[in-house]
Design a protein around this motif. Structure first.
Motif, PDB file in Angstrom:
ATOM      1  N   ILE A 170       0.852  -1.193   0.000  1.00  0.00           N
ATOM      2  CA  ILE A 170       0.000   0.000   0.000  1.00  0.00           C
ATOM      3  C   ILE A 170       0.888   1.242   0.000  1.00  0.00           C
ATOM      4  O   ILE A 170       1.669   1.450   0.940  1.00  0.00           O
ATOM      5  N   PRO A 171       0.804   2.065  -1.033  1.00  0.00           N
ATOM      6  CA  PRO A 171       1.654   3.260  -1.082  1.00  0.00           C
ATOM      7  C   PRO A 171       1.188   4.321  -0.086  1.00  0.00           C
ATOM      8  O   PRO A 171       0.024   4.359   0.305  1.00  0.00           O
ATOM      9  N   TYR A 228      -6.574   0.531   1.914  1.00  0.00           N
ATOM     10  CA  TYR A 228      -5.764   1.703   2.251  1.00  0.00           C
ATOM     11  C   TYR A 228      -6.035   2.152   3.684  1.00  0.00           C
ATOM     12  O   TYR A 228      -5.097   2.396   4.458  1.00  0.00           O
ATOM     13  N   LEU A 229      -7.315   2.272   4.053  1.00  0.00           N
ATOM     14  CA  LEU A 229      -7.659   2.733   5.404  1.00  0.00           C
ATOM     15  C   LEU A 229      -7.184   1.737   6.462  1.00  0.00           C
ATOM     16  O   LEU A 229      -6.735   2.139   7.538  1.00  0.00           O
ATOM     17  N   ALA A 230      -7.291   0.436   6.160  1.00  0.00           N
ATOM     18  CA  ALA A 230      -6.830  -0.587   7.106  1.00  0.00           C
ATOM     19  C   ALA A 230      -5.327  -0.461   7.335  1.00  0.00           C
ATOM     20  O   ALA A 230      -4.846  -0.525   8.478  1.00  0.00           O
ATOM     21  N   GLU A 231      -4.570  -0.276   6.250  1.00  0.00           N
ATOM     22  CA  GLU A 231      -3.113  -0.148   6.359  1.00  0.00           C
ATOM     23  C   GLU A 231      -2.733   1.125   7.106  1.00  0.00           C
ATOM     24  O   GLU A 231      -1.860   1.118   7.979  1.00  0.00           O
ATOM     25  N   LYS A 285      -0.688   1.211  10.649  1.00  0.00           N
ATOM     26  CA  LYS A 285       0.606   1.883  10.753  1.00  0.00           C
ATOM     27  C   LYS A 285       0.605   2.959  11.833  1.00  0.00           C
ATOM     28  O   LYS A 285       1.624   3.220  12.465  1.00  0.00           O
ATOM     29  N   ASN A 286      -0.542   3.599  12.025  1.00  0.00           N
ATOM     30  CA  ASN A 286      -0.624   4.702  12.984  1.00  0.00           C
ATOM     31  C   ASN A 286      -1.294   4.295  14.296  1.00  0.00           C
ATOM     32  O   ASN A 286      -1.723   5.143  15.069  1.00  0.00           O
ATOM     33  N   GLU A 287      -1.374   2.958  14.497  1.00  0.00           N
ATOM     34  CA  GLU A 287      -1.854   2.383  15.753  1.00  0.00           C
ATOM     35  C   GLU A 287      -3.232   2.900  16.157  1.00  0.00           C
ATOM     36  O   GLU A 287      -3.484   3.212  17.322  1.00  0.00           O
ATOM     37  N   LYS A 344     -12.585   6.030  12.853  1.00  0.00           N
ATOM     38  CA  LYS A 344     -11.452   6.568  13.602  1.00  0.00           C
ATOM     39  C   LYS A 344     -10.278   6.884  12.671  1.00  0.00           C
ATOM     40  O   LYS A 344      -9.557   7.862  12.882  1.00  0.00           O
ATOM     41  N   VAL A 345     -10.100   6.074  11.640  1.00  0.00           N
ATOM     42  CA  VAL A 345      -9.054   6.365  10.646  1.00  0.00           C
ATOM     43  C   VAL A 345      -9.418   7.619   9.863  1.00  0.00           C
ATOM     44  O   VAL A 345      -8.562   8.467   9.583  1.00  0.00           O
TER      45      VAL A 345
END
Length: 443
Positions: free
Chosen positions: A117-118, A355-358, A362-364, A412-413
């Motif tokens: 995922i970029p 994308y949102l899951a990744e 990554k941002n916990e 939340k994302v």
């Protein structure tokens, strides 16, 4: 154990895993050696059963366990080494179907890997936040609606006949086969005609009744009535009409405010205004979220696992078919084939979902236990009287928990991205906001 790549096409991966007979035999011996100290067998002391006898007695069963554990271990090591994450459950199949003990085990492993995922420049995103203030007219309208729910009743003129939505105050005595039955009598009972709180047909027969008269109401209990001894039976209710009252909206004053927990009318108006603006803010957030997803759909691009897209497109097509055929409740209908439009929408949903899951991982970003509990309780309110059973069902059902957690996590994302994006507020009317919301539904 040998792992050989057989396919690498886009996100599709294929591997051949070979577990040699010697490795498998070693694994079986290892498992038997672990169990040996606890094994008891006639003619031998505990822990002293010879390995050869153990292998003869338990070998075939342990062989299957050893084979499964070895393959699972090989797959786990493979994913750890390659960094691949399967999009769906990998397909694992033994290819030498004529396998017999002493042969190597050859397994085909096939799956679609999740893509890399970029990253995207989220600070470059600009959004517009619609802001609506609660107008005085809107507060007054909501206040009038509250007053109607807190309605009272006042006596009609003497001799006036009861109408639908009127309240009649009655004494009644119910009889089946000429005999009174338990629970079939009451005095000074206030019954609103049209409330459907009594047996079907009961209230209709009191329309036209006049205070000071007697009315015999003849009805039949429903076949599925909860009291089995009354189910399906004919009954006569002897009713004395003591009063006929017309509905009257509550006065909009401090007393009304106190009924709704406010100190006075001014405080109630303030509460209503705050509630309306909270509703407007929720609708405005939905509009801004759609705008954000549209921008992300343009901003991020990567290969998508075909199986995920296909599954999502089928789900979309199936749901839309049911929307167009609301009379069909079950799934006993012809298979619904997704169109190109369904596939395109499926691609968007998969792309944004991945994308949102990744980004969240990554941002916990996490959904707290308190947030989950609140979501479960909110859903449980849809099942009055069964809230506890629903709560327990969710606690024991991982799939249901995931269904409730997913939208919380996504929101939340989205909030995380809102904090990074550039957002400009724009004050608009309630009608403008409603048009913006309607455009979301039309898309």
């Amino acid at each position: 154990m040998q792992v050989t790549e057989t396919l690498k096409d886009g996100l599709k991966r294929g591997y051949e895993i070979t577990l040699t007979a010697a490795e498998l035999d070693s694994k079986v011996n290892e498992k038997l050696a672990e169990a040996q100290p606890e094994v008891e067998m006639k003619g031998f002391r505990k822990g002293k059963v010879p390995m050869a006898l153990l292998k003869k007695q338990f070998g075939p069963r342990v062989l299957g366990e050893a084979m499964q554990e070895s393959i699972d271990g090989a797959m786990s090591s493979h994913f750890e080494e390659t960094g691949d994450r399967p999009a769906l459950q990998p397909e694992v199949k033994m290819t030498n179907e004529d396998w017999k003990e002493g042969d190597d085990v050859i397994v085909a492993l096939n799956y679609e890997a999740l893509p890399e995922i970029p990253e995207a420049d989220l600070k470059s995103i600009t959004l517009e936040k619609l802001v609506v203030k609660a107008a005085e007219a809107d507060v007054e309208e909501a206040l009038a609606n509250l007053a109607s729910t807190a309605q009272d009743f006042e006596d009609r003129d003497e001799g006036a006949a009861a109408e639908k939505d009127d309240q009649v105050v009655i004494d009644f005595l119910g009889k089946v086969d000429g005999e009174p039955f338990e629970g079939g009598a009451a005095e000074d009972y206030p019954l609103v005609l049209g409330s459907n709180s009594f047996i079907p047909g009961f209230e209709d027969q009191l329309i036209g009744a006049v205070a000071g008269t007697d009315v015999n109401v003849e009805v039949a209990f429903p076949e599925d009535y909860q009291a089995e001894h009354l189910a399906g039976k004919a009954a006569v209710f002897e009713c004395k009409i003591k009063a006929v009252k017309a509905p009257k909206a509550a006065e909009i004053d401090d007393e009304l405010a106190k009924k709704f927990g406010a100190e006075d009318l001014a405080a109630l108006k303030t509460q209503i205004g705050e509630r309306l603006e909270a509703e407007y803010a929720g609708a405005a957030r939905a509009v801004m979220k759609r705008a954000l997803l549209d921008k992300l759909d343009e901003l991020v691009d990567f290969d998508l696992p075909p199986s995920l897209v296909e599954a999502e497109a089928k789900q979309i097509a199936h749901q839309l078919w049911h929307d167009e055929n609301p009379d069909v409740q079950g799934h006993d209908h012809p298979e619904v084939e997704p169109t190109e439009e369904h596939t395109k929408l499926g691609e968007r949903r998969v792309r944004l979902g991945l994308y949102l899951a990744e980004l969240g991982q990554k941002n916990e970003v996490e959904v707290s236990d308190a947030e989950m509990t609140q979501a479960i309780m909110s859903q449980a309110r849809q099942y009055p009287g069964q809230e506890r059973q629903f709560f327990e069902f969710v606690q024991q059902n991982q799939q249901m928990q995931q269904q409730l957690r997913a939208p919380l996590f996504e929101d939340k994302v989205v909030d995380y991205i809102f904090e990074l994006a550039e957002i400009a507020e724009k004050e608009v009317s309630k009608d403008d906001l409603q048009e913006a919301v309607k455009s979301l539904e039309d898309e």
